[in-house]
Structures are given as structure tokens and as C-alpha cells.
Design an enzyme around this catalytic site. Structure first.
Site, PDB file in Angstrom:
ATOM      1  N   ASP A 222      53.966  55.153  70.711  1.00  0.00           N
ATOM      2  CA  ASP A 222      54.359  56.324  69.846  1.00  0.00           C
ATOM      3  C   ASP A 222      55.816  56.634  70.340  1.00  0.00           C
ATOM      4  O   ASP A 222      56.248  56.107  71.674  1.00  0.00           O
ATOM      5  CB  ASP A 222      53.877  57.524  70.166  1.00  0.00           C
ATOM      6  CG  ASP A 222      52.211  57.494  69.639  1.00  0.00           C
ATOM      7  OD1 ASP A 222      52.028  56.617  68.889  1.00  0.00           O
ATOM      8  OD2 ASP A 222      51.595  58.225  69.928  1.00  0.00           O
ATOM      9  N   LYS A 223      56.685  57.047  69.595  1.00  0.00           N
ATOM     10  CA  LYS A 223      58.204  57.013  69.876  1.00  0.00           C
ATOM     11  C   LYS A 223      58.035  58.207  71.029  1.00  0.00           C
ATOM     12  O   LYS A 223      58.975  57.739  71.950  1.00  0.00           O
ATOM     13  CB  LYS A 223      58.788  57.976  68.745  1.00  0.00           C
ATOM     14  CG  LYS A 223      60.453  57.866  68.795  1.00  0.00           C
ATOM     15  CD  LYS A 223      60.992  58.949  67.401  1.00  0.00           C
ATOM     16  CE  LYS A 223      62.185  59.115  67.802  1.00  0.00           C
ATOM     17  NZ  LYS A 223      62.972  59.946  66.471  1.00  0.00           N
TER      18      LYS A 223
END
Length: 239
Positions: free
Chosen positions: A103-104
Site C-alpha cells: 500500500d502507498k
């Protein structure tokens, strides 16, 4: 393999550029100057030199990156920094890609490679390759949560997460926060956050520490990377 392909694969230049280098007599095969770009070489046994420097052939590349938050797991993006942007020359290759997604806003271990077969083995749902995470959580994680994770959890949207191994590392009852380690065997979208949410808590910090039997090198600062060792590669290959 064609000589020009060999040199292009080893990042000596584009196919057009290496053809020019060959015609200029800058390339030797087994100490003999070769000026034909179609000349066939055997990468495993031939000694190939460019401008006096020996060029060894390597088909696949493997890098461990400690991904910072705010970076996306993609090969390119017009709006955000990607994991590929950290690779410096001569390590950067256009055929490299992140093996799986992180995830970012999640930090930690991202594997970068051009080995599609290994990527498939590590990501195939039937393989259940372990991934270990460290998380800081809002809320008091309890032994009841450990039991719930071990049985598998019903997530939002009706998805079911396979059993995970939850370990409570630290609990601050005054601040109502916890630190946990979690081992999962699949890779659903935002899985760790959703599993924690399913027991009424919230992840506020997340880091991936391990893929298969290979741990994130603690000597790597955020944004730093290094090649996998032969031992690490052997461990991943067996995952």
C-alpha cells in the site's frame, strides 16, 4: 544469442547504439574483435569485452527495497513516486517490476525483479507464501483477538481472510494503543488494515518485514535498496 542483444540486455546501450559500437570495433569475443551485430555468442562460456571491460551476462535481477510511505508499487506513474524511482544506474532496467503490491502508506520490504516465474510462485494464491508485518494500532489488542485471527476473519464486503498469526508485542493501556506482529498467507487488498478493523481496531502505522523466509535488512534506510544475496534468493526460490 545475438551479440547486439547480449550487449543491450546488459545495459551497454540501446540496440541501435550497440550496433554502432560493434561496427566501430569496440567489442571483442574471446579476444577477437567482432564487427557483426548478428554474431552468435554463448553467454555461459564466451568471454565478451566492451571497450576493454569484460561483460558478464545476467538474465535475472533481484533487489530488496525498503519502501517509504507515500510511494506506490508500480513501474511508472504520472502523479506519484514509484518504487522504481529509487533505482540508480546501472541497476535500473526497464524490465524490472515490483513483485506484488505494498500500500502507498505502508513501509517496508518490496522485492524488485524481472523474474516472472519467481514472481508467479511468490504471488500464487495456492502457494500461501508468508508475509510478516509490524503494525501500530489504535486500541487494545487482546488474546481474544489473537484467537480470532488464528481462526480467520470475516472482512468488510463479505470477504473471508485466511487464519493469520497475530503476536502482541506491546500494549499501552493508558494511551489505548498496541504494537503487533502479523503473519498472513495471502494478499488481499489492504488486508492487514481490514483484519485489524474486523476486530474493532485501527492500524496507524504498517511495515512489511518479511517475504517468505527473507527478512528486510535493518541496515537499509527508507528508500535504500540492495541486491538479494545468493542465500536469500535460494530461500525465496524454495518458498
Amino acid at each position: 544469442m545475438r551479440l547486439d542483444k547480449f550487449l543491450a540486455d546488459m545495459q551497454i546501450g540501446s540496440r541501435k547504439e550497440v550496433k554502432s559500437y560493434i561496427k566501430k570495433g569496440l567489442v571483442k569475443v574471446n579476444q577477437v574483435t567482432v564487427k557483426q551485430d548478428k554474431f552468435q555468442v554463448k553467454p555461459e562460456t564466451d568471454e565478451i569485452f566492451f571497450d576493454g571491460e569484460k561483460i558478464s551476462y545476467q538474465q535475472f535481477f533481484y533487489y530488496m527495497l525498503n519502501k517509504p510511505a507515500g510511494v506506490i508499487s508500480a513501474t511508472r506513474d504520472t502523479q506519484h513516486k514509484t518504487v522504481m524511482d529509487f533505482l540508480q544506474k546501472p541497476d535500473f532496467r526497464p524490465d524490472l517490476f515490483p513483485v506484488g503490491r505494498l500500500d502507498k502508506d505502508t513501509e517496508g520490504f518490496v522485492l524488485l525483479s524481472n523474474d516472472g516465474n519467481l514472481a508467479h510462485r511468490l504471488l500464487a494464491p495456492k502457494k500461501h507464501v508468508e508475509k510478516e508485518y509490524f503494525a501500530k494500532v489504535e486500541g487494545i489488542v487482546s488474546q481474544a483477538d489473537v484467537t480470532a485471527f488464528a481462526k480467520g476473519l470475516l472482512l468488510d464486503k463479505g470477504e473471508v481472510a485466511l487464519p493469520g498469526e497475530l503476536t502482541i508485542l506491546k500494549v499501552d493501556e493508558e494511551k489505548e494503543t498496541s504494537e503487533i506482529s502479523l503473519i498472513i498467507h495471502e494478499g488481499k487488498f489492504h488486508q492487514v488494515k481490514r483484519m485489524v478493523q474486523a476486530v474493532g481496531k485501527k492500524v496507524v502505522y504498517l511495515r512489511r518485514d518479511r517475504i517468505g523466509g527473507v527478512r528486510l535488512d535493518k541496515a537499509l534506510a527508507l528508500g535504500e535498496y540492495r541486491p538479494l544475496t545468493l542465500e536469500e534468493l535460494a530461500i525465496l526460490t524454495k518458498s
